[in-house]
Design a protein around this motif. Structure first.
Motif, mmCIF file in Angstrom:
data_model
loop_
_atom_site.group_PDB
_atom_site.id
_atom_site.type_symbol
_atom_site.label_atom_id
_atom_site.label_comp_id
_atom_site.label_asym_id
_atom_site.label_seq_id
_atom_site.Cartn_x
_atom_site.Cartn_y
_atom_site.Cartn_z
ATOM 1 N N MET A 2 0.827 -1.205 0.000
ATOM 2 C CA MET A 2 0.000 0.000 0.000
ATOM 3 C C MET A 2 0.860 1.253 0.000
ATOM 4 O O MET A 2 0.552 2.236 -0.687
ATOM 5 N N LYS A 3 1.946 1.247 0.757
ATOM 6 C CA LYS A 3 2.843 2.399 0.756
ATOM 7 C C LYS A 3 3.443 2.626 -0.624
ATOM 8 O O LYS A 3 3.572 3.770 -1.078
ATOM 9 N N ALA A 4 3.816 1.519 -1.296
ATOM 10 C CA ALA A 4 4.379 1.654 -2.634
ATOM 11 C C ALA A 4 3.338 2.206 -3.606
ATOM 12 O O ALA A 4 3.647 3.059 -4.445
ATOM 13 N N GLU A 5 2.084 1.743 -3.496
ATOM 14 C CA GLU A 5 1.033 2.236 -4.391
ATOM 15 C C GLU A 5 0.715 3.699 -4.125
ATOM 16 O O GLU A 5 0.467 4.471 -5.056
ATOM 17 N N LEU A 6 0.716 4.089 -2.852
ATOM 18 C CA LEU A 6 0.393 5.469 -2.509
ATOM 19 C C LEU A 6 1.560 6.422 -2.733
ATOM 20 O O LEU A 6 1.421 7.618 -2.490
ATOM 21 N N SER A 7 2.677 5.903 -3.180
ATOM 22 C CA SER A 7 3.819 6.757 -3.490
ATOM 23 C C SER A 7 3.857 7.167 -4.956
ATOM 24 O O SER A 7 4.723 7.944 -5.350
ATOM 25 N N GLY A 8 2.933 6.646 -5.771
ATOM 26 C CA GLY A 8 2.935 6.979 -7.192
ATOM 27 C C GLY A 8 4.019 6.225 -7.932
ATOM 28 O O GLY A 8 4.657 5.307 -7.406
ATOM 29 N N ALA A 31 9.556 6.889 -10.839
ATOM 30 C CA ALA A 31 10.306 7.833 -11.663
ATOM 31 C C ALA A 31 9.789 9.260 -11.469
ATOM 32 O O ALA A 31 10.576 10.205 -11.263
ATOM 33 N N THR A 32 8.473 9.439 -11.509
ATOM 34 C CA THR A 32 7.898 10.776 -11.341
ATOM 35 C C THR A 32 8.108 11.296 -9.928
ATOM 36 O O THR A 32 8.453 12.458 -9.716
ATOM 37 N N THR A 33 7.925 10.426 -8.941
ATOM 38 C CA THR A 33 8.080 10.849 -7.553
ATOM 39 C C THR A 33 9.513 11.254 -7.252
ATOM 40 O O THR A 33 9.768 12.291 -6.619
ATOM 41 N N GLU A 34 10.475 10.448 -7.706
ATOM 42 C CA GLU A 34 11.880 10.771 -7.443
ATOM 43 C C GLU A 34 12.300 12.037 -8.173
ATOM 44 O O GLU A 34 13.126 12.808 -7.673
ATOM 45 N N LYS A 35 11.730 12.275 -9.341
ATOM 46 C CA LYS A 35 12.063 13.498 -10.071
ATOM 47 C C LYS A 35 11.622 14.723 -9.291
ATOM 48 O O LYS A 35 12.354 15.724 -9.210
ATOM 49 N N LEU A 36 10.459 14.679 -8.699
ATOM 50 C CA LEU A 36 9.986 15.808 -7.906
ATOM 51 C C LEU A 36 10.803 15.975 -6.642
ATOM 52 O O LEU A 36 11.136 17.103 -6.239
ATOM 53 N N ARG A 37 11.150 14.875 -5.999
ATOM 54 C CA ARG A 37 11.926 14.971 -4.763
ATOM 55 C C ARG A 37 13.338 15.463 -5.014
ATOM 56 O O ARG A 37 13.919 16.143 -4.158
ATOM 57 N N LEU A 80 -0.635 18.771 -12.480
ATOM 58 C CA LEU A 80 -2.074 18.788 -12.752
ATOM 59 C C LEU A 80 -2.393 19.596 -14.005
ATOM 60 O O LEU A 80 -3.247 19.182 -14.818
ATOM 61 N N MET A 81 -1.748 20.730 -14.182
ATOM 62 C CA MET A 81 -2.015 21.554 -15.360
ATOM 63 C C MET A 81 -1.591 20.828 -16.636
ATOM 64 O O MET A 81 -2.250 20.935 -17.670
ATOM 65 N N THR A 82 -0.504 20.075 -16.568
ATOM 66 C CA THR A 82 -0.072 19.313 -17.741
ATOM 67 C C THR A 82 -1.130 18.274 -18.122
ATOM 68 O O THR A 82 -1.487 18.131 -19.297
ATOM 69 N N LEU A 83 -1.652 17.558 -17.134
ATOM 70 C CA LEU A 83 -2.685 16.560 -17.415
ATOM 71 C C LEU A 83 -3.957 17.212 -17.939
ATOM 72 O O LEU A 83 -4.596 16.691 -18.863
ATOM 73 N N PHE A 108 -2.116 7.379 -11.793
ATOM 74 C CA PHE A 108 -1.412 7.464 -10.509
ATOM 75 C C PHE A 108 0.082 7.687 -10.684
ATOM 76 O O PHE A 108 0.910 7.080 -9.993
ATOM 77 N N GLU A 109 0.430 8.564 -11.631
ATOM 78 C CA GLU A 109 1.833 8.958 -11.720
ATOM 79 C C GLU A 109 2.275 9.614 -10.420
ATOM 80 O O GLU A 109 3.400 9.413 -9.960
ATOM 81 N N LEU A 110 1.395 10.415 -9.860
ATOM 82 C CA LEU A 110 1.553 10.956 -8.516
ATOM 83 C C LEU A 110 0.307 10.582 -7.722
ATOM 84 O O LEU A 110 -0.782 10.468 -8.291
ATOM 85 N N PRO A 111 0.440 10.399 -6.411
ATOM 86 C CA PRO A 111 -0.708 9.936 -5.618
ATOM 87 C C PRO A 111 -1.759 11.020 -5.402
ATOM 88 O O PRO A 111 -1.861 11.616 -4.332
#
Length: 344
Positions: free
Chosen positions: A81-87, A90-96, A164-167, A255-258
């Motif tokens: 569940m933690k992995a799923e809720l992390s998005g 690749a996208t998450t690590e890019k933001l971090r 969000l604006m990109t989507l 779910f690219e981002l949660p």
């Protein structure tokens, strides 16, 4: 007492026998008291054993093994569940990994560059940006950067808003009406909120006043748990056909981002409102004539117009307001007292 003097050996022996007898009596009393205590303890243990025997499930080795297996399964499910809720990683690590601006000036230019990117993408997609959406949710910082203690939370909101604006622009609505976000909170405000909730008190209201960029999400519909789950909510209003809403929601479901959808509001738009808003005109269709010279193309007759067929369900334009919430799982603080907290 003269016989003590006349028979000293007998007197000494008699005294020693008396001392030995007294010692035996004292030892016997001590053993008796110890046996009473052990008997009482044995009765208590038997009562506990009988009580444990009535438990369901019974505390047997087989049950203990089953409990350990259930615990391992629950821990695996929690990790999943933690992995799923992390998005998507690749996208998450890019933001971090993105560098947070160090000063207010850097934060101002970061927001200004974001606004320009949104305007360019909207122009390329043929989507109108209405005045309330011209700054894409950050009109408060049109002339200056955020306060020093709010640079990091505002920067994180900018990253999420750009996603969000990109989507939304990829869904190609007719117009984006407004972009709003929750008021960013500093680290000190988050800690104060967690402390208030731990003490059973209502969380303090965020500072900063009201503005066109902000809205307040009902806490009853939020997944925020101070100290465990941090959230950031956004509200996007746009105008278009239902297909635009459907595509936007499908992209969120990837779910690219949660992001989770909290609310969707739909308001039909009349033809008069559409005409008054001046929607973007669709480009005229181009008819390609392959392997034909330019002069011949100019002389080619226009295709015959057949009878106009009215669709059974005409396309309608609506105003949509979608409220979404970004989830971020926090590492809970260690329990106070460590191993002592587990002792009864």
């Amino acid at each position: 007492m003269n016989w003590y003097r006349h028979y000293p050996g007998f007197a000494i022996g008699l005294t020693l026998c008396g001392l030995v007898a007294a010692g035996e009596i004292a030892l016997g009393v001590e053993r008796w008291m110890a046996s009473r205590a052990e008997a009482t303890r044995l009765q208590q243990r038997r009562a506990e054993l009988e009580g444990m025997g009535q438990l369901n499930p019974a505390p047997t080795r087989e049950v203990a093994a089953a409990i350990e297996a259930d615990l391992a399964g629950a821990q695996a499910a929690l990790a999943s569940m933690k992995a799923e809720l992390s998005g998507q990683p690749a996208t998450t690590e890019k933001l971090r990994a993105a560098k947070v601006p160090a000063a207010r000036t850097d934060a101002f230019f970061d927001l200004a560059t974001y606004v320009e990117r949104v305007k360019e993408a909207a122009a390329k997609a043929g989507v109108q940006l209405r005045p309330e959406a011209a700054r894409a949710g950050f009109a408060q910082y049109a002339n200056e950067g955020p306060e020093t203690d709010r640079i990091e939370p505002v920067f994180r909101q900018r990253q999420l808003a750009e996603h969000l604006m990109t989507l939304l622009l990829e869904a190609r609505p007719e117009a984006i009406l407004a972009v709003r976000r929750e008021r960013p909170r500093t680290q000190a405000e988050r800690e104060a909120e967690a402390q208030a909730v731990a003490n059973g008190q209502p969380p303090p209201a965020p500072e900063g006043g009201d503005g066109p960029d902000f809205f307040a999400l009902d806490p009853r519909g939020s997944a925020r748990v101070p100290g465990f789950v941090e959230t950031s909510a956004f509200r996007l209003s746009f105008q278009g056909e239902t297909a635009a809403l459907r595509q936007f929601l499908n992209r969120l479901a990837a779910f690219e981002l949660p992001f989770v959808v909290r609310e969707i509001e739909v308001e039909p738009v009349s033809a008069e409102d559409v005409a008054a808003d001046g929607p973007v005109a669709a480009p005229a269709p181009v008819i390609a004539l392959p392997n034909v010279a330019p002069a011949a193309r100019e002389a080619a007759p226009a295709p015959a117009k057949g009878p106009v067929q009215t669709p059974l369900v005409p396309k309608s334009t609506s105003r949509f307001t979608v409220t979404v919430e970004h989830l971020e799982l926090l590492t809970p603080p260690p329990a106070e007292g460590g191993a002592e907290a587990t002792n009864p």
